[in-house]
Structure formats: structure tokens, C-alpha cells
Design a protein around this motif. Structure first.
Motif, mmCIF file in Angstrom:
data_model
loop_
_atom_site.group_PDB
_atom_site.id
_atom_site.type_symbol
_atom_site.label_atom_id
_atom_site.label_comp_id
_atom_site.label_asym_id
_atom_site.label_seq_id
_atom_site.Cartn_x
_atom_site.Cartn_y
_atom_site.Cartn_z
ATOM 1 N N GLU A 43 66.484 20.876 40.524
ATOM 2 C CA GLU A 43 65.561 21.441 39.543
ATOM 3 C C GLU A 43 65.848 22.896 39.206
ATOM 4 O O GLU A 43 65.240 23.450 38.296
ATOM 5 C CB GLU A 43 64.126 21.294 40.043
ATOM 6 C CG GLU A 43 63.727 19.836 40.209
ATOM 7 C CD GLU A 43 62.335 19.651 40.780
ATOM 8 O OE1 GLU A 43 61.560 20.635 40.816
ATOM 9 O OE2 GLU A 43 62.015 18.537 41.188
ATOM 10 N N LEU A 46 66.582 23.726 35.565
ATOM 11 C CA LEU A 46 65.561 23.494 34.556
ATOM 12 C C LEU A 46 65.075 24.812 33.956
ATOM 13 O O LEU A 46 64.939 25.812 34.648
ATOM 14 C CB LEU A 46 64.379 22.729 35.160
ATOM 15 C CG LEU A 46 64.732 21.335 35.693
ATOM 16 C CD1 LEU A 46 63.547 20.749 36.446
ATOM 17 C CD2 LEU A 46 65.160 20.411 34.578
ATOM 18 N N PHE A 73 65.492 20.693 30.652
ATOM 19 C CA PHE A 73 66.840 21.196 30.885
ATOM 20 C C PHE A 73 67.236 22.124 29.737
ATOM 21 O O PHE A 73 66.658 22.051 28.649
ATOM 22 C CB PHE A 73 67.833 20.033 30.944
ATOM 23 C CG PHE A 73 67.678 19.155 32.152
ATOM 24 C CD1 PHE A 73 68.339 19.452 33.331
ATOM 25 C CD2 PHE A 73 66.873 18.027 32.106
ATOM 26 C CE1 PHE A 73 68.205 18.646 34.448
ATOM 27 C CE2 PHE A 73 66.730 17.205 33.216
ATOM 28 C CZ PHE A 73 67.397 17.522 34.387
#
Length: 127
Positions: A43, A46, A73
Motif C-alpha cells: 500500500e 498508493l 494508485f
């Protein structure tokens, strides 16, 4: 929970007992440090990290938390999973956290071999 979603680990670390463990569906029991590494890998890229608490239930030293993530993203793809955490406290710090989420959806977003890579890597790491 918000600090975790936003990868503000220093803030989140203060809530965890030094010996805290996580049990994550598809992963098993991991140390807090190992969860940090996994989250950074999956993550950390992101660009959007929104997490909404949908509800909570508390009993004794445990709190159940239902959450909905809204993450994205850099290329615009989204990652919007639903989570359920059972958080156990020792005093005022988290000692154990169980995390449930849609593993099929994770495989769709992050790739079909995500768990195999994580389990193999986790097996080499001390818990």
C-alpha cells in the motif's frame, strides 16, 4: 486505524504494545514490524489513503471495527476493500489485532501470487 491506513506508522506505533501481534487472514500471526513491512510493500505506492469507520462494538478489552477503504494508485486504479478488525488491548495499548478482508479482491488488485510471496517472505522473518 486512520494512522495505519495513511502509513503514519510512528503515530500508530504508539498505540501498540511492544510485543503486539497481528493475525491476518491468509498470512497468519505476524509481528507489528512485519505488518509494517507488508503494508509498505503493498500500500505504500498508493496516492490516496482514505479509511472510513463504519461501526464499532466493544466488550471487555476487545473492540471490533468495521472499515471501508478508498485508496488509489498513481495511475488512477482504485483499491477499495472492506475490513473487519478485532482489536485486543492490554492496558491502554493494543496487544493483539485480527484482520479480515476480501482476499479474492486483494489478489485481483495486487496479483495472484501475493500471498505465496508474502508467506514465503514471512517464513524467513522472525515473528
Amino acid at each position: 486505524m486512520i494512522a495505519l491506513a495513511e502509513n503514519r506508522w510512528a503515530d500508530a506505533d504508539e498505540a501498540f504494545h511492544p510485543h503486539a501481534t497481528w493475525w491476518i487472514i491468509g498470512q497468519g500471526e505476524l509481528s507489528h514490524a512485519r505488518v509494517r513491512a507488508l503494508a509498505t510493500e503493498t500500500e505504500g505506492q498508493l496516492t490516496k489513503h482514505d479509511l472510513r469507520v463504519m461501526g464499532t462494538v466493544a466488550e471487555g478489552n476487545k473492540v471490533a471495527v468495521e472499515l471501508r477503504g478508498d485508496m488509489a494508485f498513481p495511475d488512477g486504479r482504485t483499491y477499495c476493500n472492506t475490513y473487519h478488525h478485532v482489536v485486543e488491548f492490554e492496558g491502554d495499548r493494543i496487544i493483539r489485532l485480527h484482520e479480515y478482508f476480501d482476499t479474492f479482491y486483494v489478489r485481483q488488485v495486487f496479483g495472484g501470487d501475493l500471498y505465496e510471496r508474502k508467506i514465503e517472505t514471512a517464513a524467513k522473518q522472525p515473528i
